[in-house]
Each structure stands twice: as structure tokens, then as C-alpha cells.
Design an enzyme around this catalytic site. Structure first.
Site, mmCIF file in Angstrom:
data_model
loop_
_atom_site.group_PDB
_atom_site.id
_atom_site.type_symbol
_atom_site.label_atom_id
_atom_site.label_comp_id
_atom_site.label_asym_id
_atom_site.label_seq_id
_atom_site.Cartn_x
_atom_site.Cartn_y
_atom_site.Cartn_z
ATOM 1 N N CYS A 286 92.827 33.742 60.427
ATOM 2 C CA CYS A 286 93.330 35.106 60.197
ATOM 3 C C CYS A 286 94.021 35.308 58.851
ATOM 4 O O CYS A 286 93.539 36.050 58.004
ATOM 5 C CB CYS A 286 94.302 35.473 61.321
ATOM 6 S SG CYS A 286 93.498 35.535 62.921
HETATM 7 N N1 LIG Z 1 91.384 32.565 66.528
HETATM 8 C C1 LIG Z 1 92.428 33.364 66.470
HETATM 9 O O1 LIG Z 1 93.567 32.922 66.613
HETATM 10 C C2 LIG Z 1 92.291 34.862 66.239
HETATM 11 C C3 LIG Z 1 93.434 35.666 66.400
HETATM 12 C C4 LIG Z 1 93.315 37.048 66.230
HETATM 13 C C5 LIG Z 1 92.084 37.583 65.867
HETATM 14 N N2 LIG Z 1 90.991 36.782 65.681
HETATM 15 C C6 LIG Z 1 89.724 37.427 65.329
HETATM 16 O O2 LIG Z 1 88.859 37.399 66.464
HETATM 17 C C7 LIG Z 1 87.499 37.249 66.035
HETATM 18 C C8 LIG Z 1 86.877 36.036 66.710
HETATM 19 O O3 LIG Z 1 87.570 34.878 66.268
HETATM 20 P P1 LIG Z 1 87.471 33.485 67.032
HETATM 21 O O4 LIG Z 1 88.574 32.650 66.506
HETATM 22 O O5 LIG Z 1 87.366 33.689 68.498
HETATM 23 O O6 LIG Z 1 86.049 32.952 66.490
HETATM 24 P P2 LIG Z 1 85.221 31.712 67.051
HETATM 25 O O7 LIG Z 1 84.369 31.252 65.925
HETATM 26 O O8 LIG Z 1 86.130 30.750 67.748
HETATM 27 O O9 LIG Z 1 84.294 32.356 68.186
HETATM 28 C C9 LIG Z 1 83.303 33.270 67.935
HETATM 29 C C10 LIG Z 1 82.151 33.027 68.908
HETATM 30 O O10 LIG Z 1 81.182 34.049 68.707
HETATM 31 C C11 LIG Z 1 79.899 33.488 68.868
HETATM 32 N N3 LIG Z 1 78.940 34.391 68.258
HETATM 33 C C12 LIG Z 1 78.693 34.618 66.950
HETATM 34 N N4 LIG Z 1 77.744 35.556 66.811
HETATM 35 C C13 LIG Z 1 77.387 35.935 68.056
HETATM 36 C C14 LIG Z 1 76.443 36.859 68.577
HETATM 37 N N5 LIG Z 1 75.673 37.609 67.772
HETATM 38 N N6 LIG Z 1 76.333 36.976 69.910
HETATM 39 C C15 LIG Z 1 77.090 36.213 70.741
HETATM 40 N N7 LIG Z 1 77.995 35.322 70.310
HETATM 41 C C16 LIG Z 1 78.133 35.185 68.985
HETATM 42 C C17 LIG Z 1 80.039 32.126 68.224
HETATM 43 O O11 LIG Z 1 79.015 31.230 68.661
HETATM 44 C C18 LIG Z 1 81.427 31.704 68.697
HETATM 45 O O12 LIG Z 1 81.389 31.007 69.920
HETATM 46 C C19 LIG Z 1 87.552 37.187 64.511
HETATM 47 O O13 LIG Z 1 87.387 38.467 63.995
HETATM 48 C C20 LIG Z 1 88.965 36.710 64.236
HETATM 49 O O14 LIG Z 1 89.416 37.118 62.961
HETATM 50 C C21 LIG Z 1 91.070 35.430 65.877
#
Ligand SMILES: NC(=O)c1ccc[n+]([C@@H]2O[C@H](COP(=O)([O-])OP(=O)(O)OC[C@H]3O[C@@H](n4cnc5c(N)ncnc54)[C@H](O)[C@@H]3O)[C@@H](O)[C@H]2O)c1
Length: 448
Positions: A286
Site C-alpha cells: 500500500c
Molecule cells: N494487503 C493489504 O494489506 C492491503 C490493505 C489494503 C488494501 N489493499 C488493496 O487490496 C487489493 C488487493 O491486495 P492483496 O494484498 O489482497 O493482493 P494479493 O496479490 O494478495 O491478492 C490478489 C489476488 O487476486 C487474484 N487475481 C488477480 N487477477 C484476478 C482475476 N482477474 N480474477 C480473479 N482473481 C484474480 C490473484 O491471483 C491473487 O490471489 C489491492 O488493491 C491492494 O492495494 C491491500
């Protein structure tokens, strides 16, 4: 408002209240999977969608690939109906679809919305009237209205439009930012208020009913853009304040003042001050990334976000500052980085988590290698570190013994399992970027 649309919206809310509503979550990562468990806990039938077959297989086998999520939690969710799939045709069965896919930066440091657009294009053909679609991925203000809505409207076969008023019953679309803080055990997930901005009043009502079932408090705002900007304000606030203490730390070091003692004293002020701590640089999905979503968007408005630029400059320079401090510590012992054996403690981007995305350790290891050091790492959460978007290290975890063999031991991540006193006792030189050796008095420590 027509009676028919009132009744249909009330019908959807009743399905949420009675737990008949099926919830689809796209992206079973650090955000999507815990969210799925939260809905399952509240007896919703949840389907997790992911394009990575290994994740689908692991979840359906009742196992977990995220350290702080136990297999027993996945199995409990399965008993409540949770399953994972890569088959988008199942979207048609869902009452609500929540999108939690990555939003990284591309090689030019610009927003990469390809995961969001890919997801939206994949779900659009399966949509039906009345469904709620919520984007949770962090992004710039305008994404939901300018990117997601047009793709949803163009991609569905039934000519469905996004509902803009209470008497228009179509697709309901909202943005609701995620506020996950990995490793934080102080605040229960359901106690973190959930901000919601719908494209119309029906979407806000529906999303508020859905999130209200799993979060103690929902915070409806007037539009998706307000909700998108809210998330960026929160993260930019942190990014700028971390940069501030990182800069002041460098000044304090020159002045012979301990910045940590200063922060501890300042935070006794009961109002108007929040403590942020200096470190080796930003990490995680983030804070190093999200502010640049806004600075990119601001250019469309002929506006320069100077605080974001300055904070980015200071925070990005921190791993280089750490290298200078390692060089200075070795210099005191008549050594150079070139040829020195250096152990980096911690590759995770923060304490006690199994996530190394954007971790400053990776940059520090690469910089040390470039300067000719023989680098090893130890991290209880990572047996190996291979290749990522911005690194290619190909290293194995080194046991935490025989520390005397290293010319320097660098604490980059302050995991709580480390015995810092023993580490200092056994090492020739300790470079501490996290104040992990606080209270240990030794000439071997370089605090930076
Ligand atoms: N990790 C954190 O602490 C956090 C906190 C707040 C916000 N966010 C935001 O949340 C969002 C997700 O982050 P995350 O950490 O969960 O990412 P991540 O990489 O852990 O998970 C994303 C998942 O989406 C899947 N994916 C990608 N494209 C896809 C598709 N077309 N169809 C289905 N699945 C698909 C991937 O295989 C993966 O498993 C981002 O925008 C991030 O900035 C993350």
C-alpha cells in the site's frame, strides 16, 4: 420512487438479512480471503474466485497459504458453504460480487489497472439485474465511475445499466476501500469502520446492508470518488508522516539526538500528535504504491502533488542511507563493504508477517551485492527468497548461528522472535534500522 423498485431493493436487503444472499469475492489474496472468512463467520455462503489454480486447489482442500490464516478457519468456512473456483460463470448465482485484485504500479511508476479491468471484463458477461458489484482494490478517484462502470455496462449481454436513482433498478455498483493492517492484533477486523460510496442511493443502501452484516460500523459517503479518495488520504497521510520522521532521524543523528527518545516524549501529548517511526524504507502493497495513484491522476488536472513527491523521494532514499551507515560502521573497523560477509535480519516488509512485497530488505540486499558484499539473510517466515516483480535474489534462509563469522549483522525487520541481546553479544557489528536494540548498551551497535 416506484413501488416495484422499492420492493425489489427491499427484497435484496431481506436476502442479506436472512443470510440467503450469496457473496462472491474475486481475488483470494491478503484482502479477499480474510473478507471471505468474515462473511462465512456470519453464515453467508461465500464463493471465492481466483485465476491462480493452486490457490483454488489449496482452499478447496481446506488449507491456507497465508500464515496468519489457519487451515481450521478455512475448514470452518467450508462448513458454512465456502468454496473456491476459477469458473466465472458462477458469478450469475451471486447476489454480490466484491473485487479484491491487485493494483500495482507499472515499470513507469504509473497505475496498472490491468487486474481490475481484466476482472471486470470477465464478470460482466455473467451479470444479472439487481446484483451488487463492489470494488475494494485501492485506486485513484474516478476509477469506479470512469473505468469499472463503462466496462460493466458494455460487457453484459442484457443491456443492464448501473442504477443511479432509487426508481432505477439495474446493476448496483459501489467502491469500498479495504483497511486491512496485516499482523495487527489490537483491532478486530469487524471493528474497523467500512467506508462505502455507491454510484447511486440504491447501491449505497445495498452495500451498507451487506457490510453492516459483518462490520460494526459502516460509513456511507456521497460517491465512489469520495470513498476512493478517502483511502488515498489515509495512506498518503502515513507516507508523508513516515517521510517526515525519516528526514528528522537523519538530522537528529547529525545532532547527536536520539529520534526515538524524541518521539516517545512527543507522543505523551494527549492531542494533535500521532507517533510515526523511522525505518529502512517503505514496504508492503500500500504505502509505497498508493500515493502514486493520486499523483498520476492529479496530472490530468494540471496539478502537482508536492507532498507525495517529497515523501516518495525521502522514503525511497532510505535503503541507500542504510547502506551508507553499514559502510560507516565497517569503516570504523577498517573494513569495506566489498568482500565483507553481511547478514540481513528480516526480509518481510514488517514485523511478524509473511509478506515481502516492496520490502526494503530486498533493495538493501541488492545494493550490498552490487557493492561486492557476500550477503546472507535470516527470516523465520521465508525459507527462500526467489524472484519477484522487482528483484531476483535466489537465496535460502541462513540459520541464526555463528554470528561472529559476519562482518556486520543488519536488522532490517524487527521480528519479535529474535533475541536482540544475544544477537549483539555474538556479532562483530550490528546495524539497527528499527530501534530493535533499544536499551542494549554496546559500542558494536550502529543505530540508524
Ligand atoms: N494487503 C493489504 O494489506 C492491503 C490493505 C489494503 C488494501 N489493499 C488493496 O487490496 C487489493 C488487493 O491486495 P492483496 O494484498 O489482497 O493482493 P494479493 O496479490 O494478495 O491478492 C490478489 C489476488 O487476486 C487474484 N487475481 C488477480 N487477477 C484476478 C482475476 N482477474 N480474477 C480473479 N482473481 C484474480 C490473484 O491471483 C491473487 O490471489 C489491492 O488493491 C491492494 O492495494 C491491500
Amino acid at each position: 420512487m416506484t413501488t416495484a423498485s422499492v420492493n425489489r431493493l427491499a427484497g435484496l436487503i431481506a436476502r442479506i438479512d436472512s443470510r440467503e444472499a450469496c457473496i462472491g469475492i474475486v481475488g483470494m489474496g491478503y484482502v479477499g480471503l480474510p473478507l471471505a472468512l468474515l462473511f462465512s463467520d456470519q453464515r453467508f455462503k461465500v464463493t471465492g474466485f481466483d485465476i491462480e489454480p493452486s490457490k483454488v486447489k489449496t482452499l478447496n482442500a481446506g488449507k491456507s497459504y497465508i500464515l496468519h490464516i489457519l487451515p481450521s478457519e478455512i475448514q470452518a468456512a467450508q462448513k458454512a458453504g465456502f468454496r473456491a473456483t476459477s469458473d466465472y460463470s458462477e458469478i450469475a448465482r451471486m447476489d454480490a460480487v466484491i473485487i479484491c485484485v491487485p493494483t500495482p504500479l507499472n515499470e513507469h511508476h504509473e497505475p496498472d489497472l490491468s487486474f481490475v479491468t481484466g476482472t471486470v471484463k470477465s464478470i460482466a458477461p455473467w451479470l444479472r439485474e439487481g446484483q451488487l458489484i463492489v470494488l475494494e482494490s485501492t485506486t485513484y478517484p474516478g476509477t469506479t465511475e470512469e473505468i469499472v462502470v463503462p466496462l460493466l455496462e458494455a460487457g453484459n449481454s442484457g443491456g443492464l445499466k448501473v442504477s443511479r436513482s432509487l426508481d432505477q433498478f439495474g446493476l448496483h455498483v459501489a467502491f469500498s476501500p479495504e483497511r486491512e493492517d496485516p499482523g495487527n492484533t489490537d483491532v478486530a477486523r469487524h471493528d474497523i469502520p467500512k467506508v462505502i460510496g455507491g454510484c447511486g442511493p440504491a447501491a449505497t443502501q445495498l452495500a451498507s446492508a451487506m457490510y453492516g452484516a459483518i462490520f460494526r460500523r459502516v460509513v456511507p459517503v456521497s460517491s465512489p470518488s469520495v470513498a476512493e479518495m478517502t483511502k488515498l488520504l489515509e495512506n498518503i497521510y502515513r507516507c508523508v508522516n513516515i517521510a517526515l520522521v525519516n528526514e528528522l532521524k537523519q538530522l537528529c543523528m547529525r545532532m547527536g539526538i536520539d529520534i526515538h527518545e524524541v518521539i516517545d516524549a512527543a507522543k505523551t501529548k494527549p492531542f494533535g500528535f500521532q507517533a510515526f517511526y523511522p525505518g529502512p524504507g517503505l514496504g508492503g502493497h500500500c504505502i509505497p504504491i498508493d500515493p502514486f495513484y493520486l499523483s498520476w491522476k492529479a496530472k490530468q488536472f494540471d496539478f502537482r502533488t508536492r507532498f507525495i513527491d517529497v515523501a516518495g523521494e525521502i522514503n525511497t532514499a532510505m535503503p541507500y542511507f542504510v547502506i551508507e551507515q553499514i559502510a560507516a560502521g565497517l569503516n570504523e573497523q577498517r573494513k569495506s563493504i566489498k568482500g565483507s560477509k553481511i547478514l540481513v535480519l528480516g526480509v518481510a516488509y514488517k514485523r511478524d508477517i509473511d509478506d515481502l512485497r516492496e520490502s526494503p530488505s530486498l533493495t538493501i540486499i541488492e545494493l550490498l551485492r552490487e557493492k561486492g558484499a557476500l550477503v546472507a539473510y535470516n527470516d523465520p517466515f521465508f525459507a527462500t527468497v526467489g524472484r519477484g516483480r522487482h528483484y531476483d535474489l535466489n537465496m535460502n534462509n541462513t540459520p541464526l548461528d555463528n554470528l561472529g563469522q559476519y562482518d556486520a549483522v543488519v536488522i532490517v525487520t524487527d521480528h519479535s522472535s529474535y533475541d536482540y541481546r544475544a544477537i549483539v553479544e555474538q556479532s562483530q557489528l550490528v546495524v539497527d534500522t528499527r530501534n530493535a536494540t533499544k536499551g542494549i548498551d554496546s559500542a558494536k551497535i550502529v543505530r540508524c
